[in-house]
Write a protein that holds these residues in place. Sequence first.
Motif, PDB file in Angstrom:
ATOM      1  N   ALA A  16       0.816  -1.214   0.000  1.00 54.94           N
ATOM      2  CA  ALA A  16       0.000   0.000   0.000  1.00 54.94           C
ATOM      3  C   ALA A  16       0.848   1.262   0.000  1.00 54.94           C
ATOM      4  CB  ALA A  16      -0.934   0.003   1.202  1.00 54.94           C
ATOM      5  N   GLY A  17       2.149   1.112   0.270  1.00 61.42           N
ATOM      6  CA  GLY A  17       3.030   2.273   0.296  1.00 61.42           C
ATOM      7  C   GLY A  17       2.775   3.189   1.475  1.00 61.42           C
ATOM      8  N   CYS A  18       2.451   2.596   2.614  1.00 61.49           N
ATOM      9  CA  CYS A  18       2.177   3.422   3.798  1.00 61.49           C
ATOM     10  C   CYS A  18       2.563   2.667   5.064  1.00 61.49           C
ATOM     11  CB  CYS A  18       0.692   3.803   3.845  1.00 61.49           C
ATOM     12  SG  CYS A  18      -0.416   2.393   4.017  1.00 61.49           S
ATOM     13  N   TRP A  19       2.317   3.278   6.192  1.00 66.41           N
ATOM     14  CA  TRP A  19       2.579   2.677   7.497  1.00 66.41           C
ATOM     15  C   TRP A  19       1.252   2.286   8.126  1.00 66.41           C
ATOM     16  CZ3 TRP A  19       7.576   2.201   9.419  1.00 66.41           C
ATOM     17  CH2 TRP A  19       8.560   2.892   8.721  1.00 66.41           C
ATOM     18  N   ARG A  20       1.266   1.292   9.007  1.00 69.61           N
ATOM     19  CA  ARG A  20       0.065   0.843   9.725  1.00 69.61           C
ATOM     20  C   ARG A  20       0.340   0.861  11.226  1.00 69.61           C
ATOM     21  NH1 ARG A  20      -3.468   1.212   5.819  1.00 69.61           N
ATOM     22  NH2 ARG A  20      -3.072  -0.143   4.053  1.00 69.61           N
ATOM     23  N   ALA A  21      -0.676   1.232  11.970  1.00 74.24           N
ATOM     24  CA  ALA A  21      -0.602   1.207  13.430  1.00 74.24           C
ATOM     25  C   ALA A  21      -1.230  -0.108  13.898  1.00 74.24           C
ATOM     26  CB  ALA A  21      -1.350   2.398  14.015  1.00 74.24           C
ATOM     27  N   ASP A  22      -0.407  -1.025  14.349  1.00 70.37           N
ATOM     28  CA  ASP A  22      -0.860  -2.350  14.774  1.00 70.37           C
ATOM     29  C   ASP A  22      -1.241  -2.297  16.254  1.00 70.37           C
ATOM     30  OD1 ASP A  22      -1.154  -4.995  15.543  1.00 70.37           O
ATOM     31  OD2 ASP A  22       0.643  -5.693  14.492  1.00 70.37           O
ATOM     32  N   LEU A  23      -2.548  -2.213  16.530  1.00 71.10           N
ATOM     33  CA  LEU A  23      -3.013  -2.087  17.908  1.00 71.10           C
ATOM     34  C   LEU A  23      -2.873  -3.388  18.687  1.00 71.10           C
ATOM     35  CD1 LEU A  23      -6.099   0.254  17.467  1.00 71.10           C
ATOM     36  CD2 LEU A  23      -3.794   0.831  18.210  1.00 71.10           C
ATOM     37  N   GLU A  24      -2.844  -4.521  18.012  1.00 71.29           N
ATOM     38  CA  GLU A  24      -2.580  -5.785  18.713  1.00 71.29           C
ATOM     39  C   GLU A  24      -1.150  -5.778  19.251  1.00 71.29           C
ATOM     40  OE1 GLU A  24      -3.570  -9.338  16.564  1.00 71.29           O
ATOM     41  OE2 GLU A  24      -5.542  -8.560  16.005  1.00 71.29           O
ATOM     42  N   HIS A  25      -0.215  -5.297  18.427  1.00 72.90           N
ATOM     43  CA  HIS A  25       1.170  -5.177  18.893  1.00 72.90           C
ATOM     44  C   HIS A  25       1.255  -4.184  20.054  1.00 72.90           C
ATOM     45  CE1 HIS A  25       5.462  -5.046  19.063  1.00 72.90           C
ATOM     46  NE2 HIS A  25       5.505  -3.797  18.658  1.00 72.90           N
ATOM     47  N   LEU A  26       0.541  -3.067  19.936  1.00 72.19           N
ATOM     48  CA  LEU A  26       0.522  -2.085  21.023  1.00 72.19           C
ATOM     49  C   LEU A  26       0.019  -2.736  22.310  1.00 72.19           C
ATOM     50  CD1 LEU A  26       0.706   0.736  22.260  1.00 72.19           C
ATOM     51  CD2 LEU A  26      -1.526   1.244  21.231  1.00 72.19           C
ATOM     52  N   ALA A  27      -1.053  -3.495  22.235  1.00 70.17           N
ATOM     53  CA  ALA A  27      -1.604  -4.165  23.428  1.00 70.17           C
ATOM     54  C   ALA A  27      -0.579  -5.098  24.057  1.00 70.17           C
ATOM     55  CB  ALA A  27      -2.878  -4.915  23.070  1.00 70.17           C
ATOM     56  N   SER A  28       0.254  -5.733  23.223  1.00 68.62           N
ATOM     57  CA  SER A  28       1.264  -6.661  23.750  1.00 68.62           C
ATOM     58  C   SER A  28       2.368  -5.939  24.519  1.00 68.62           C
ATOM     59  CB  SER A  28       1.868  -7.499  22.619  1.00 68.62           C
ATOM     60  OG  SER A  28       2.792  -6.729  21.851  1.00 68.62           O
ATOM     61  N   LEU A  29       2.515  -4.636  24.328  1.00 68.08           N
ATOM     62  CA  LEU A  29       3.545  -3.856  25.021  1.00 68.08           C
ATOM     63  C   LEU A  29       3.088  -3.358  26.392  1.00 68.08           C
ATOM     64  CD1 LEU A  29       4.769  -1.727  21.982  1.00 68.08           C
ATOM     65  CD2 LEU A  29       5.858  -3.770  22.941  1.00 68.08           C
ATOM     66  N   VAL A  30       1.795  -3.478  26.668  1.00 68.71           N
ATOM     67  CA  VAL A  30       1.242  -2.982  27.938  1.00 68.71           C
ATOM     68  C   VAL A  30       1.452  -4.021  29.025  1.00 68.71           C
ATOM     69  CG1 VAL A  30      -0.895  -2.286  29.106  1.00 68.71           C
ATOM     70  CG2 VAL A  30      -0.462  -1.569  26.730  1.00 68.71           C
ATOM     71  N   ASN A  31       1.928  -3.545  30.188  1.00 63.77           N
ATOM     72  CA  ASN A  31       2.130  -4.432  31.333  1.00 63.77           C
ATOM     73  C   ASN A  31       1.768  -3.682  32.620  1.00 63.77           C
ATOM     74  OD1 ASN A  31       4.503  -2.984  32.345  1.00 63.77           O
ATOM     75  ND2 ASN A  31       5.591  -3.864  30.593  1.00 63.77           N
ATOM     76  N   ASP A  32       2.076  -4.264  33.751  1.00 67.90           N
ATOM     77  CA  ASP A  32       1.731  -3.646  35.041  1.00 67.90           C
ATOM     78  C   ASP A  32       2.456  -2.327  35.284  1.00 67.90           C
ATOM     79  OD1 ASP A  32       0.037  -5.746  35.595  1.00 67.90           O
ATOM     80  OD2 ASP A  32       1.497  -6.835  36.815  1.00 67.90           O
ATOM     81  N   ARG A  33       3.607  -2.115  34.623  1.00 67.95           N
ATOM     82  CA  ARG A  33       4.372  -0.881  34.814  1.00 67.95           C
ATOM     83  C   ARG A  33       3.964   0.218  33.829  1.00 67.95           C
ATOM     84  NH1 ARG A  33       7.602  -4.992  34.760  1.00 67.95           N
ATOM     85  NH2 ARG A  33       8.536  -4.487  32.766  1.00 67.95           N
ATOM     86  N   THR A  34       3.154  -0.130  32.817  1.00 68.83           N
ATOM     87  CA  THR A  34       2.741   0.863  31.829  1.00 68.83           C
ATOM     88  C   THR A  34       1.819   1.880  32.484  1.00 68.83           C
ATOM     89  OG1 THR A  34       2.823  -0.823  30.091  1.00 68.83           O
ATOM     90  CG2 THR A  34       1.663   1.227  29.581  1.00 68.83           C
TER      91      THR A  34
END
Length: 198
Positions: A77-95
Amino acid sequence: GTLLLRERIAALYPEATPANVEVTTGGAEANCVAAWTLVEPGDEVVAMVPNYGQLPGLVRGLGAKLVPWELSPDWEAGCWRADLEHLASLVNDRTRMIMICNPNNPTGTWVDDDSLRAFLDALPEHVWVVLDEAYSEYVDVPGYPDGVDLHRRYPNLIVTRTFSKIPEAREIVPGKNTAVHDRSSLSRSYDGIAATWP
């Protein structure tokens, strides 16, 4: 901002009160005020990459850790995508805070309303999301979220906007933050901000 100014800005939005408005010198300051107010030493802050680089030095200066959330290239597509599943995987108790620039600067990537609502619905209550909508006036497509509308449903959402990016208002400089006013009073002093990436 003065109470009168916050009252007049609040009057532009249904159900808003002056307590929902924080007036700053621009969107960058509004984002920094949110970080100063919310982030403590040992916390983690997740931020989009690439992005306007105001947070890295500030987050480190607050004794917190910056966790990059990298946008995914979509070569076809020639663009960037915001992967919210990946974002969710970065969240933890310290976030403590997630910074989403929608649309993103510099890529123009944007998160659609349904995806953002699903993400916010699943987010732990201890995590705040700062939705930077500095460039929202440039997006006119179906499915683009209205952060102010989302703020009514999600109490852990802070929406920042600025007049400085609106083509018709280039001479108007103040930013507007629909975060709860009493939560964003500065509780820390600081000596400087270093806008460098790790």
